[in-house]
Structures are given as C-alpha cells and as structure tokens.
Design an enzyme around this catalytic site. Structure first.
Site, PDB file in Angstrom:
ATOM      1  N   TYR A   1       0.836  -1.201   0.000  1.00 52.03           N
ATOM      2  CA  TYR A   1       0.000   0.000   0.000  1.00 52.03           C
ATOM      3  C   TYR A   1       0.876   1.258   0.000  1.00 52.03           C
ATOM      4  CZ  TYR A   1      -3.063   3.747   1.414  1.00 52.03           C
ATOM      5  OH  TYR A   1      -3.722   4.951   1.457  1.00 52.03           O
TER       6      TYR A   1
ATOM      7  N   ALA B   1      -1.739   8.779   4.024  1.00 56.17           N
ATOM      8  CA  ALA B   1      -2.835   8.152   4.763  1.00 56.17           C
ATOM      9  C   ALA B   1      -2.320   7.082   5.718  1.00 56.17           C
ATOM     10  CB  ALA B   1      -3.820   7.533   3.766  1.00 56.17           C
TER      11      ALA B   1
ATOM     12  N   SER C   1      -3.058  13.929   6.788  1.00 50.16           N
ATOM     13  CA  SER C   1      -4.002  13.517   5.749  1.00 50.16           C
ATOM     14  C   SER C   1      -5.423  13.461   6.272  1.00 50.16           C
ATOM     15  CB  SER C   1      -3.612  12.132   5.225  1.00 50.16           C
ATOM     16  OG  SER C   1      -4.645  11.605   4.416  1.00 50.16           O
TER      17      SER C   1
ATOM     18  N   TYR D   1      -9.484  16.656   1.521  1.00 50.88           N
ATOM     19  CA  TYR D   1     -10.233  16.215   0.335  1.00 50.88           C
ATOM     20  C   TYR D   1     -11.623  16.819   0.468  1.00 50.88           C
ATOM     21  CZ  TYR D   1      -6.828  12.599  -0.954  1.00 50.88           C
ATOM     22  OH  TYR D   1      -5.721  11.930  -1.355  1.00 50.88           O
TER      23      TYR D   1
ATOM     24  N   THR E   1      -5.929  18.853  -1.763  1.00 49.52           N
ATOM     25  CA  THR E   1      -5.430  17.931  -2.787  1.00 49.52           C
ATOM     26  C   THR E   1      -6.391  17.894  -3.964  1.00 49.52           C
ATOM     27  OG1 THR E   1      -4.333  16.610  -1.111  1.00 49.52           O
ATOM     28  CG2 THR E   1      -4.728  15.550  -3.234  1.00 49.52           C
TER      29      THR E   1
ATOM     30  N   ARG F   1      -3.953   1.182  -8.567  1.00 43.68           N
ATOM     31  CA  ARG F   1      -2.817   0.573  -7.855  1.00 43.68           C
ATOM     32  C   ARG F   1      -3.096  -0.912  -7.718  1.00 43.68           C
ATOM     33  NH1 ARG F   1      -3.798   5.135  -3.417  1.00 43.68           N
ATOM     34  NH2 ARG F   1      -3.913   6.855  -4.921  1.00 43.68           N
TER      35      ARG F   1
ATOM     36  N   LYS G   1      -2.481  21.181  -3.791  1.00 48.43           N
ATOM     37  CA  LYS G   1      -1.509  20.095  -3.997  1.00 48.43           C
ATOM     38  C   LYS G   1      -1.896  19.229  -5.184  1.00 48.43           C
ATOM     39  CE  LYS G   1       0.529  16.137  -1.544  1.00 48.43           C
ATOM     40  NZ  LYS G   1      -0.222  14.968  -1.989  1.00 48.43           N
TER      41      LYS G   1
ATOM     42  N   HIS H   1       1.326  13.042  -6.868  1.00 41.35           N
ATOM     43  CA  HIS H   1       0.770  12.169  -5.827  1.00 41.35           C
ATOM     44  C   HIS H   1       1.647  10.928  -5.637  1.00 41.35           C
ATOM     45  CE1 HIS H   1      -3.245  11.924  -3.630  1.00 41.35           C
ATOM     46  NE2 HIS H   1      -2.646  10.831  -3.223  1.00 41.35           N
TER      47      HIS H   1
ATOM     48  N   ILE I   1      12.019  12.349  -3.652  1.00 44.46           N
ATOM     49  CA  ILE I   1      13.169  12.967  -2.976  1.00 44.46           C
ATOM     50  C   ILE I   1      13.731  11.996  -1.946  1.00 44.46           C
ATOM     51  CG2 ILE I   1      13.784  14.795  -1.348  1.00 44.46           C
ATOM     52  CD1 ILE I   1      11.486  16.290  -3.269  1.00 44.46           C
ATOM     53  N   ARG I   2      14.975  11.588  -2.140  1.00 44.42           N
ATOM     54  CA  ARG I   2      15.572  10.552  -1.293  1.00 44.42           C
ATOM     55  C   ARG I   2      16.969  10.904  -0.795  1.00 44.42           C
ATOM     56  NH1 ARG I   2      11.023   9.758  -1.780  1.00 44.42           N
ATOM     57  NH2 ARG I   2       9.914   7.941  -2.584  1.00 44.42           N
TER      58      ARG I   2
ATOM     59  N   ARG J   1       6.897   8.784   1.258  1.00 43.90           N
ATOM     60  CA  ARG J   1       7.268   7.427   1.680  1.00 43.90           C
ATOM     61  C   ARG J   1       8.429   7.389   2.669  1.00 43.90           C
ATOM     62  NH1 ARG J   1       5.833   7.364  -3.580  1.00 43.90           N
ATOM     63  NH2 ARG J   1       4.066   6.026  -4.193  1.00 43.90           N
TER      64      ARG J   1
HETATM   65  C1  LIG Z   1       0.905   5.628   1.193  1.00 45.33           C
HETATM   66  C2  LIG Z   1       0.629   6.985   0.677  1.00 45.33           C
HETATM   67  C3  LIG Z   1      -0.546   7.634   1.044  1.00 45.33           C
HETATM   68  C4  LIG Z   1      -0.794   8.906   0.585  1.00 45.33           C
HETATM   69  N1  LIG Z   1      -1.917   9.539   0.997  1.00 45.33           N
HETATM   70  C5  LIG Z   1      -2.139  10.794   0.601  1.00 45.33           C
HETATM   71  C6  LIG Z   1      -3.253  11.503   1.077  1.00 45.33           C
HETATM   72  O1  LIG Z   1      -4.032  10.992   1.847  1.00 45.33           O
HETATM   73  N2  LIG Z   1      -3.459  12.771   0.638  1.00 45.33           N
HETATM   74  C7  LIG Z   1      -2.600  13.362  -0.239  1.00 45.33           C
HETATM   75  O2  LIG Z   1      -2.810  14.507  -0.628  1.00 45.33           O
HETATM   76  N3  LIG Z   1      -1.507  12.714  -0.687  1.00 45.33           N
HETATM   77  C8  LIG Z   1      -1.266  11.453  -0.290  1.00 45.33           C
HETATM   78  N4  LIG Z   1      -0.167  10.815  -0.747  1.00 45.33           N
HETATM   79  C9  LIG Z   1       0.774  11.524  -1.621  1.00 45.33           C
HETATM   80  C10 LIG Z   1       1.844  12.236  -0.791  1.00 45.33           C
HETATM   81  O3  LIG Z   1       1.310  13.350  -0.170  1.00 45.33           O
HETATM   82  C11 LIG Z   1       3.014  12.738  -1.663  1.00 45.33           C
HETATM   83  O4  LIG Z   1       2.503  13.500  -2.728  1.00 45.33           O
HETATM   84  C12 LIG Z   1       3.885  11.640  -2.210  1.00 45.33           C
HETATM   85  O5  LIG Z   1       3.985  10.573  -1.337  1.00 45.33           O
HETATM   86  C13 LIG Z   1       5.285  12.189  -2.520  1.00 45.33           C
HETATM   87  O6  LIG Z   1       6.095  11.232  -3.108  1.00 45.33           O
HETATM   88  P1  LIG Z   1       7.188  10.346  -2.322  1.00 45.33           P
HETATM   89  O7  LIG Z   1       6.407   9.300  -1.571  1.00 45.33           O
HETATM   90  O8  LIG Z   1       8.005   9.775  -3.433  1.00 45.33           O
HETATM   91  O9  LIG Z   1       7.962  11.263  -1.420  1.00 45.33           O
HETATM   92  C14 LIG Z   1       0.101   9.538  -0.289  1.00 45.33           C
HETATM   93  C15 LIG Z   1       1.260   8.889  -0.659  1.00 45.33           C
HETATM   94  C16 LIG Z   1       1.549   7.621  -0.182  1.00 45.33           C
HETATM   95  C17 LIG Z   1       2.831   6.962  -0.583  1.00 45.33           C
END
Ligand SMILES: Cc1cc2nc3c(=O)[nH]c(=O)nc-3n(C[C@H](O)[C@H](O)[C@H](O)COP(=O)(O)O)c2cc1C
Ligand SMILES: Cc1cc2nc3c(=O)[nH]c(=O)nc-3n(C[C@H](O)[C@H](O)[C@H](O)COP(=O)(O)O)c2cc1C
Ligand SMILES: Cc1cc2nc3c(=O)[nH]c(=O)nc-3n(C[C@H](O)[C@H](O)[C@H](O)COP(=O)(O)O)c2cc1C
Ligand SMILES: Cc1cc2nc3c(=O)[nH]c(=O)nc-3n(C[C@H](O)[C@H](O)[C@H](O)COP(=O)(O)O)c2cc1C
Lengths: 387, 387, 387, 387
Positions: free
Chosen positions: B26, B88, B115, B148, B174, B183, B249, B273, B312-313, B333
C-alpha cells in the site's frame, strides 16, 4: 495459477500458459529480431501525460456514454474508442473462434474487423453477430471485413460481395502485406493449422495445398496468390465492386496517407501490422503526428478517419493515441489473449479492462470531453522525458 | 539484519522486512506499471550539480540555522527545507501512527501535513503536537491539514473547522484525486484496514461500509463521496469557511499553476501524488522549471510558495529542487519507512539523515546561502549528461 | 587466479582479491549512490574517435620520446601525458607505500603528486625519489606536493616549506574538500588506519585522536581542522609563503576556472575528486571543453596548464582528454591497483600499459604529433553516438 | 544442437560450438573493451525504416536479377549488393579454407576479396575460382585482392603482380592497420596458427619467425614489416605497378574520403575494420552519410564507389546502407561463421539468407527498384526513435 487477471499483461501470461507453443508463438511473434515488436509497446510508455486539475469530470461517473465515439461520418458508433483489429485464425485460441469474438464485440458495443484469414466463414460470423445483437439490442456493434486482394480478382470480388451481403458495414483493405514478414518462430515450430481447422474463406482458392503442409506452405500460398502489384488505382476497382466505406490499413508515412486521401478512402489505419512485417520500422505512435498533420492539412471534403494499432495495452495508451489525433484505436493480440483465456467472456473482459482504465485516465487527466481534432492536445506531450 | 541504516534506501529495505506485505505494498506502490514511480526518483539522479569552489562556507558548521527557511510569507519557519507530506494511515506502520509523526515533526522542527485519511483523529494529533512543543520549546514545527473536498459540503466544512480549531495553520487542498489511481498491488492483496483501525476523520461520513470490505470498498467510497465536479471557483467557497492559508496540492502544468495563483492560493505543491494516480505523467522535478517560470512571471502581489514532492531521497535531491526554484520539498514514503522501522525516532532519523546530507551538499557545492529566486541557479543544470 | 593482467581493469580485479575489504572499499568507493563514480568512466566510452588514415606515423615506433609532454611552461617533462594523482594512504596497498610509488614515477618518467594524507613522511618520499633518480638518471620524474590548507595556518606553512625544502617542484592545492564526501562504504566498514600506520604529515596536528577511532574520527578531524572559509584571496597567502608553481585541483566550471586564472595559478586540475565528494556532479570529461574554452579565451600572459582526472582507464581515454584540450591527465585508483598487486613494479606496469595503449591509439588515429591547442581536434568528437 | 539455422546469428552460435576457443575468439573479437564491436551491429537496429505501400513490387518475384548491382563503372556485377570482405586465415574455420569461400562466391554470384593474410596461396584461390566458374557459367563472381603494403616494396610489388596475373580484378588497399589493434582475447589465448597452416602469401617475407611463436610474434611481424609511413602519395606508386582498379579500405571521415577521391581511387570502403583496430570509434553506418555527402559533393569525373562494412547481419541492414548511399556492403564475420559450420555450402547459405531477407525487405518497403543516389532515400530515416 490463480492470480487475479487485472490487466492485459495478466491475460497475456495466462494465455501463454493455456495455448500450445505453436499457437502462442504464431500470435505473439514479430518479424526478424522483434525490435519493433518490443518498441510498439515501449514507445507508448515514453509519451508523457500532463494532467489538468480542477475540471468538472463528474459526468463521466454518471453518463455511461461519455466516452463513446462516432466513426465513418456518423455511420458507426462505438461505446469507447477501442475496436477489434483483424487477426487470423481465432480457432487456434478458442473452439468457437471468431464466433466468440463477434459475440464479445456485441456485448462490448464495438466494431469487430474479421480477417480474410479467419477460421470461420464470413456468413457464420455474420449470423452469430446478428443473434447476439438480438440479445443485446442496445449494442451499436458492427462487423467490418478485412480484405486481402488476391491475384484472382474474380475470387476477391466474390469475397467482398459475400461480406457485403452478410451485413458487413465497411471494408478494411490491408496494404502492408504483399508478402508475409520473416517470423522465425513459425518456421522453427513448423507452424501449420491443426487438421480440424482451415482458412474457411479461402478454401476454394487453392488453399488446400496451403494447409497441407507447414508455414512455408502458407507463405508460398501468399506469395503465389496475393497480388504484389497493387497500386493506388486499385482502390477504384474496389469502389466499383462495393458501396461499403473503404479503410486502408498499414499506412506508416505522411506521404502515403495523403495518397490514400486522394484515392478517396474513408479511413486509414496507421499500422505496422503488429510488427509482424518489417523489423525496425518506426512504431505507429511515433508516426501518428506526422500522419495526422498530413491528412488534416488537406482540406478534403469528407472527414477521413484515422485509426492506429500496435502495442496498445493500457487505458493511458488509448488516451495518448486519441489526444495525438486518432479517432480510435485497434487492438490485435489483447483480443487473442482474452479469447484463449476465456473465450467470448475473456474478450469482453479485455475490453472492459481497457474501458475502465481509459475512463479513469480521462477523469484523472481532467478531460471534460474526449480530446479530438478541435480540442487542444496539451494533456499529452509527444516527447521523451525532459531529463 | 543488523546492517547500519545510513540512508533513506536503507530504511526502505528495513521497513519492507518489518511491514506486512499488504501494508508495504500500500505504501510503496504506484499506478499501473509504476513507470512514473520509478522515474520520480531516477529523474533527480540525472540532474547534474556544478559545484563552486573557494566559497566561504564555514558558517554552515557553526550556525545550525544556516539552512532554515521561511514559508507562507513569514508565517512558518522550518529548520531546513524538508516538510512531511500528507500520507494516509500511519497506524499501518506504527501503533501510535500519526501521533509519532507529529512528535517527530516537532523534534525535527518542520511542518507535518496531516491527511484527511489519517488513522488518528485531528484533535488527537493536535494535542500530541502541543505536548511535544512543550518539551521542545524552541521548535518551530506546525501542523497543516490536508483536505479532500467531499460531495457532502457540510461534512467537509466541519472537517476544516475542526482542524482550524485544533490549531492547524494551513490547509493543503489535494486536487489530483477525483478518483484513486489504479494501484494493482492493493487489488491483488485485497487491501483493507485491520479491524482495530479506521479512517477516524471520516467515520461519520459513511465510512463504515468503506472499511467493512476490501480496497474496492475504499475506492467505491471515494467514487461515491469525493467531489469530482470541483473547479477553481470552489477555492472561493473554501476561503469563505476558513481563514487559513490555502495550498493546492497536485499541480503538474504551468497553465494550472497560473490558474491557482489567479484563484488566490497561498502556495502550490508540484506533485503527481507520488506516482499513485496516473502512470506515465511527467516526473515532478521535470515540470518544476515550467511551473516556476509560469508563477514567477505573473507579478502578483503576494508571494505564492512553490513546493514539490515525489522521489526525494537524498540531500542532493533537496538542493536540486531548491536551486530549480522550489521554496521547500515534501517527503512522503521516506517518513513511512522511518515510522515502520523506529516509530517517532525513526522519522526523526529520516529527517536528520536528509538534513545532514543536505548541509554537506550545500557546503560542497559552495552555497554561501541557500539558493532562492534571487540567487543564480548555476549550481544545478537542468539537463541530462552532456554525453 | 593466474589470469594475465593485460589492462587496468585486470589490475583492479586482482587488487580486489588481494586487499582487505576495508582498504579496497576505501580506495574504490565514491559519494552517495556512486552515480558519478560510474559515469566518470562511462562518459569516456561515449566519446567517439575519428581516425585519420594515410598519415606517416612511423616515427612513433622509432622515437621513444614522440609522446612526451612539456608542462608548467617547460619546467617539467613527462614521458607521456599521464601523471600520478595524489591519493591518500598508499601503505594500505603496499608495505613501502608512497616509497614504491615514488620509485615507479621515476622508472616511468612522470610526476608523482604526494597527498597531504600520505602514510609516509614528505622527506622520506623525497629521499627515495632522489635515490631512484640516481639509478635512472635519464628520468625526468618530479615530485609535486598536494596541499590541504588547515585552519592552523602556521602548521600549513610548515608543511609547504618542508615540501619545498625536500625538493618538491609544485604545489597542488585541493579546493573541493572543505568536508569529506558521504562515502557510505567506509562508514559501514568502520574504516580506520591499521595500528602500524598513520597520516605521517599530520601527526603533530592533532591527528592522534583522528586515528584512534574509525572513519567518523577522520571526518571529524577534517571538519575540525580543514579550513572551510577559503576564498580565492588565499592563493595570495600561499604565494607569499612559497615560490613553487601553484596548481588548483577540483575545478568543475568555466566560471571557477577563470577565477583561478585571475588569481594567478599556474595550472588547474579539472576534477570531481574521483567522484568521492558530491554525487551527481558532471563527469570531468564533460566539462573539460567548457573549461578549456573559458581559460583559452582569456589571453592572459602566461600559459596556464589544464589537467584532468577521473575515470581514465584506457589509452583512448588519454587521447580523448588531450584532444579536447587537456595538457595531461592524472590517474588515481589505477595506481592504487598497481601498488596493491605488485608494489613499485605494479605501478610501473600500470603506467606502461597506459603508455602502450596510448601510443597505439595515437598511431591508429593518425596523429603525426600529439594534438594540442594549436592542432585541430577533429580526431575526437565530443558527442554521443549519432544514432 | 539440431536447431534450424535460419539467420546469421544462428550460424554464429553454431560456429561458436564448432570452433576451438582460440579460433573463435580470433574471429569474433574486437579492440579493447569491444564497445565499437557491439555498437557496429546495434547502430543498424536504431535506424528506422519508413515503408511505402501500394507500390508494384511484383517483378521482384519473377525477375531474379531485380536486386543485382553494377559496380566499378560497370566492370563488375553482383547478384545482390553483398560482397565478401577480406578476412585472414580461413583455414582456421574449414580445411579447404579460402578455396571453399571462393567457390561459394561463384555460386552466389558475388565478389570475394582475398586477404593478404590468407592461409591459401593467391594462385590456388584463383585456380579454384576459375574451376567453379566453369561449373556455374552464368555467375558473374570476381576475385579482388586485399593488399597490405609492406616496407619491402619489392615484395609488395611481387604480391600485386601475382594477384593481377592470377586474374584478380581489383586491389583493395587496407589503410587502417599501420599496427594491429589491441585484441586482448588473442593475447590471453596465446593465439598462433596451427602447425599445418601458414600465411601462404607472406611465407618468403620473413614470416617464418612470425609463425614460430604466438600472437605477439604476429603483431611484431606487422610492426616490423608493415609500412607505417604511408601517405596518400603512395597511391601513385600503386598505380604505377598495376592497372587494376584501386579501392581504399578503412575510411571513417568525410575529409579522408575527399583525399581518397583526389588521389584517384576507384572506390572506398567505409570501415572500422570490424571494430578490431580502435575501440570507441564511430560505427560505420553513423559516418556513412557524412562520407556520401563529401564524395557526392565533389563532382569528379569518374564515379567512385562507396562500400561499407561492419555489423551487417540482416537484410534490413543491407537496405539501410544502400538507402543511405552505399553502392554495396561487405560482410566479414558472417562468412567465417558459414565457413565454420558448413564449408563452402555454409557460406552459400549465409549469402542466400541475406539475399532472401534483403529481397523481402525491398518488397515490403515498397522499393520498385533499389534505392541509389538518384532515388529519394525517404524509406530510411537516419535517426533514432522519435521517442
Ligand atoms: C501511502 C501513501 C498515502 C498517501 N496519501 C495521501 C493523502 O491521503 N493525501 C494526499 O494529498 N496525498 C497522499 N499521498 C501523496 C503524498 O502526499 C506525496 O505527494 C507523495 O507521497 C510524494 O512522493 P514520495 O512518496 O516519493 O515522497 C500519499 C502517498 C503515499 C505513498
Ligand atoms: C496473430 C495475428 C494475426 C494477424 N492477422 C492479420 C490479418 O489477417 N489481417 C490484417 O490486416 N492484420 C492482421 N494482423 C495485424 C493486426 O490487424 C494488427 O495490425 C496488430 O495486431 C496490432 O498490433 P497489436 O497486436 O500490438 O495490438 C494480425 C496480427 C496478429 C498478432
Ligand atoms: C583512495 C583515494 C584517495 C584520494 N586522496 C586524495 C587526496 O588525499 N588529495 C586529493 O587531492 N585527492 C585525493 N583523491 C582524488 C585523486 O587525486 C583523483 O582526483 C581521483 O582519484 C581521480 O580519479 P580516478 O581515481 O578515477 O583516476 C583520492 C582518490 C582516491 C581514490
Ligand atoms: C577475423 C577477421 C580477419 C580480418 N582480416 C582482415 C584482413 O586481413 N584485411 C582486411 O583488410 N580486413 C580484415 N578484416 C576486416 C574485414 O575486412 C571487415 O572490415 C570486417 O570484418 C567487417 O565487419 P563484420 O565482421 O562485422 O562484417 C578482418 C576481420 C575479421 C573479423
């Protein structure tokens, strides 16, 4: 295995397990080193989407026709812009073969193009299609007939007239196969049709010997019987013997697309024959913009449809083709994988997967309506990564 | 294993070992074939740094605030330009979930975006954050609320007001998720929240059924309850119900960035995202220059912040984003990997690793101060290798 | 294994087998994800040679000096344009360490640059070099001293004067290491010098503690003692305390190269420190043309030498660098592999392999004489493949 | 194995199984890291074909000469534009060695170029060729003699005259081998000719010692005896001692091609010696357009033929070379694989495979006649993928 079949590639892998090596290789393979075969799918992945946000796309959830397309100047409607490409020998995948595919086309509300090289007779496919339409009366599905012009013009004429009489609604003239390409897997496998199948529509045209032996027999048949002397003036001949719309399949350059339009065709299919003819040609999606520009720049009276096939495996691929100017896309192998895995239902599944993926992409990219020649293409960038 | 955890990828691998497959997938996965997911990180690696030498960078060793940034026109300060993206369901990674993350944000002196889909209630997160601030009184950490907009506007309004009342300092709206992306791993795993967790903030909005079953239930919930008809005018509605700064966003084009600025937002997050919505979009760092140019070219009165997330890592990635015009970056992540490996301390570690790497890069690249829109970007070249 | 050691990579593999993991990793590794480390060598392979035919190259067979180069305005001659880069701690590879390298430099007729971080004292290396010169009186080998400027300027001054007194002929001031880069392998290995070795030249400058522990100790030492506040004006200070020619090592941009020339240096080394400092910088060969153009376009009175290092492993690499405008190249790791495999003789072998390969390339490319700033560069094309 | 041998790569693999490692490596290998060796074939794959449809290509089926080419201003005809490149030591592959190759050339109706370094005497090859021509009287095959100019000009003159007397019809002067390249596999294998073979044409020119030992002996022989002082004026000398047409082999730049034409040659071979001399040169197909443009832009009286070799393995490769301006192509290693697998018949098979593939490509690309300098090249695009 009991893996969930979620996408086209899942069906491909499941079909690989079910089919004999000979049938699988026949369906899968491409010319020479299969570089173009691999590129056909890879090229789509390199095209980038530019999603737009804050666009009201809520009607896509409620209006199930929000992605339907109108083709051939209104003579045809498809529930979404994916048609079934003509592919030979469906009975290698499924006992009922082309009958299953025709029924699936009805259920999914799209066009099925029947190959000249089908393992079911034109009339039988048409009959099944009509039966299915009765069961699904709201479906707008049509049959189109894919034609190879043989040296024996009388025989060819009979084929066309049989299709027209049986209710086929357009002719798809394939022009990229004066010979069959060098598909080495078939030679290694000594490919031949099983004894209980034959190319039903060619039976009376010297086919007996074509089947008696292996693939070279089929290739020899093609070399001996297909007409390698065709030129654009032969479109005239076809117009004389049939009133059906004519779509020319196998165009890969802007120059040829303009010649096609000048010859008066109703549509063209940008196609490299699923990479089965010449290796290291361009991929189709690469040349689509050149062809769209050439055709759209001609100001001819009637609208000429532009279709594309080769390597379409995802909903994003469909949107990219549409956004780059295609009216609709055709899928070849995906249908065969569906057929092999689950017969008619398998083909329906394939089409539904693509439809679901396509609709999701349309919504997430912020397309209020489908892109077409009048709407900007900015959601798709015909370029590699900027990095 | 007892391998030293030195960098973000080490934490990723350690988290993979600790998490259940369902939770790991997930967190990790992206849309369709995960091409953009892979590219999000790869694109950063292709951008080249041009280090400057013989610059006095000694103050970076002595002044621990030398890399802090001021955001939202001075309303926010972060100890270095890395913020926690909204993600999330933190309780999948750590029992205390979002509480651990909030405390880590305080210890690291940065912003946490909570979130809407958190597994901890808004008020509980705010309370933990305030407690931690008492323990670390010099921290400038803030909470921002990721929103949201649901079809049920009354419910949405209540959410916003609860966040504002609880002390959240900005809204992160968002806009790239009118539906959830495809996914496939979640579908294969039959993803669902464990029985002892729920989406606490949505509990009263028909969530019961969303949780009862598997991922399709969650997706159905989104399809049924999220508002897919949003347009830019809805920003007005949000302004009416809250005085908090609004950050949008999910912007991926210059056009949309300009619409956002016209709609009066206080900041935008360039984001795909985390590659979870549409596959084969551009990577975010690729489109950042286009968006910076579009926004900076508008001469609007207030400064609109530009953030970026996705892939970004490394400290070098942070510097590249800043040098290309971002005010700060968000990480998604990496925070989840830290949380899974070591709870609150794990998240602190992640942020400290990035801070250490970032500071080292800043020094070695010869940045006397952080690059910003007024200083030349010549230390970063937005181009592939010259060879 | 008894594999013949024919090329630099053979020596690398043989050295890997002989060295402890700790020493091998210290020598081999680069910063962060080692992307630039890999690219440093790969970039050379992408540059294409354009051989000229029907040129009389027969003198290269008979005249053994046909590839020698004159450096520092005639103060130095090398038998071919490959010099030994300064690298720390040769005794990790060979008991006699820097003594072996110095002797090899004499036998091969080239320059050895001695690192500030050597495991042998300046004076001892100078003594061995003089002894060897007596045995090989025709050799034109010289010693140059690589300098790190410490915060303790008095100590630094003493280092420089010791080198000058011992007969070193130039100073190589390294400017890309205000801190050491993030070399993770060393951290994982807990890298430290064995008990019987020390950084001999720094012994009296607080080094004791630097060695007592592991790599962080060394890094801490650097952070505490190296001067991160250096600016171009510090070149003046160096001029005041020494009359030796000054070469600045670690230039990666045209801007900095011009500042160096303005500061009055005698030469620059285009270097990214063997990719050990910042990951994802450009490769050195990529930026060489930019730097050559910047320097050559300045019309300053004295000729400023341009050297380059990083990734040179083949005779073709040497010719490419020369043809693109470098006066000579430096090699770092190849010398360490030679040293580890065969001590002094190993280093001689490395240099002879490169010389043999270089001469062969020079002949086969049709270079009557070595390319230099006055002869056209058309034998090398600074571009990727045209396809 | 009993795998069907359908294409050149099949023959390569079969030959690998049959040949000793020493012989196989000698045939297969290239200079240094074999980057150009790999690129020579890969470059062809990246060039894209643009098939034209609806062209009457039916005569290609009926007219077996439809692909024959006329060379050297009409003095030579080949049944299709593929010639046999000069390669050394055919008896390593087949007992009858060059005799088998000569006979195969006759059967396939093409030119065989005999290497100076053949393991069969000039006169014996000529005799076999004449015998075969009697058996296949319609064949237009010719022998051409590949020449290395030795320092011993008298000996060289005798060689040329022996070839002319024996009926050879052209001289192919190789100009890219003043030394042999760095082929490491041969050194590792200690390559030497078996006792029962020798370089028959060089026997009396000090060859004894060249054979006595291993590869260095052969390389030393080359270094000692081949003339590295050749310049364009030596073409004059060759004209004085022979009336045969002169083709210069080993041109890689437009500049050199123009010098060749000015020197009065009858043809040039664009060649990097099968990537055996310098690694990281351009591939030949990359530089062909530059060379064609340089030569065709000169308006000299007689037509100068342009040949190309290096990496041609498919019929599509042949068409690409022709469409980009070559008059014909040469194949080196494919002939050796055929010879190793099946002697004379093996070579015939190789040529027939290429002919079959070439004809099929010609038809499928819609070439009514072979492209040449007067017909547009639009069927081939000298570019990478557009994506
Ligand atoms: C597991 C997971 C859940 C996420 N849930 C949300 C969320 O609830 N709302 C949202 O705006 N973005 C969500 N995102 C997107 C993140 O805010 C963000 O844009 C993204 O993770 C950035 O990329 P990165 O994981 O490579 O750093 C989620 C991303 C992941 C990986
Ligand atoms: C097994 C197979 C058989 C085919 N038979 C025909 C045919 O009979 N007539 C035709 O015009 N095209 C034929 N095609 C080409 C398809 O119509 C279509 O151009 C191609 O399959 C599209 O590429 P895709 O398979 O990647 O979707 C065939 C393709 C395949 C894979
Ligand atoms: C093990 C090692 C130690 C080094 N130590 C120093 C040093 O003490 N001072 C310095 O200026 N450069 C040092 N360098 C950088 C080298 O001088 C040189 O720039 C680099 O090694 C060239 O790249 P190459 O190893 O690919 O040839 C070191 C490099 C290595 C590999
Ligand atoms: C084993 C071998 C021996 C060769 N010997 C000669 C030779 O004696 N004279 C010559 O001019 N070229 C020689 N060549 C080069 C070939 O003439 C030709 O340029 C090259 O093989 C073409 O590339 P291909 O092998 O990829 O087709 C040789 C090549 C090979 C592979």
């Amino acid at each position: 295995s009991s893996r969930i079949l979620m996408n086209i590639e899942d069906y491909h892998q499941a079909a690989k397990e079910k089919l004999s090596k000979m049938a699988y290789d026949y369906y899968r393979s491409g010319a020479d080193d299969e570089i173009t075969l691999q590129e056909n799918t890879a090229a789509f992945r390199r095209i980038k989407l530019r999603p737009k946000v804050f666009v009201d796309v809520s009607h896509h959830s409620t209006d199930s026709n929000s992605c339907s397309v109108s083709l051939l100047n209104g003579q045809t409607t498809c529930s979404f812009p994916v048609l079934i490409a003509p592919t030979a020998m469906h009975r290698l995948a499924d006992d009922r073969g082309e009958l299953s595919t025709a029924r699936a086309a009805v259920r999914a509300g799209t066009v099925m193009m029947l190959s000249t090289l089908s393992t079911t007779r034109i009339e039988d496919v048409a009959h099944e299609h009509q039966q299915a339409l009765k069961e699904y009366p709201t479906s707008t599905s049509q049959l189109w007939f894919q034609l190879y012009i043989l040296k024996d013009r009388e025989f060819t004429k009979r084929l066309v007239q049989r299709a027209e009489n049986a209710g086929f609604r357009a002719l798809v003239l394939t022009v990229d196969a004066s010979r069959f390409g060098n598909r080495e897997a078939d030679h290694r496998n000594g490919f031949r049709l099983p004894d209980n199948m034959q190319l039903e529509n060619l039976y009376d045209a010297g086919l007996k010997e074509a089947q008696s032996d292996h693939v070279s027999a089929l290739n020899d048949y093609v070399a001996k019987n297909l007409d390698a002397s065709l030129t654009w003036s032969d479109i005239k001949w076809l117009r004389q013997i049939s009133r059906l719309p004519i779509i020319v399949k196998g165009i890969m350059t802007g120059e040829d697309a303009q010649l096609a339009v000048q010859a008066g065709v109703d549509g063209i299919v940008v196609s490299n024959h699923g990479a089965r003819q010449i290796d290291t040609t361009y991929t189709t999606i690469e040349v689509l913009p050149e062809i769209v520009a050439a055709v759209r720049g001609m100001h001819n009276k009637k609208k000429v449809d532009i279709y594309i096939d080769g390597g379409i495996r995802r909903g994003t691929d469909v949107l990219k083709a549409i956004a780059l100017g295609a009216d609709a896309v055709l899928i070849g192998r995906p249908v065969l994988w569906g057929l092999a895995v689950g017969g008619c239902q398998g083909v329906v599944n394939i089409l539904e997967i693509l439809k679901r993926e396509f609709k999701l992409t349309v919504m997430l990219c912020g397309c209020a309506s489908l892109p077409n020649s009048n709407t900007p293409l900015s959601i798709v960038q015909m370029s590699k990564s900027k990095l």
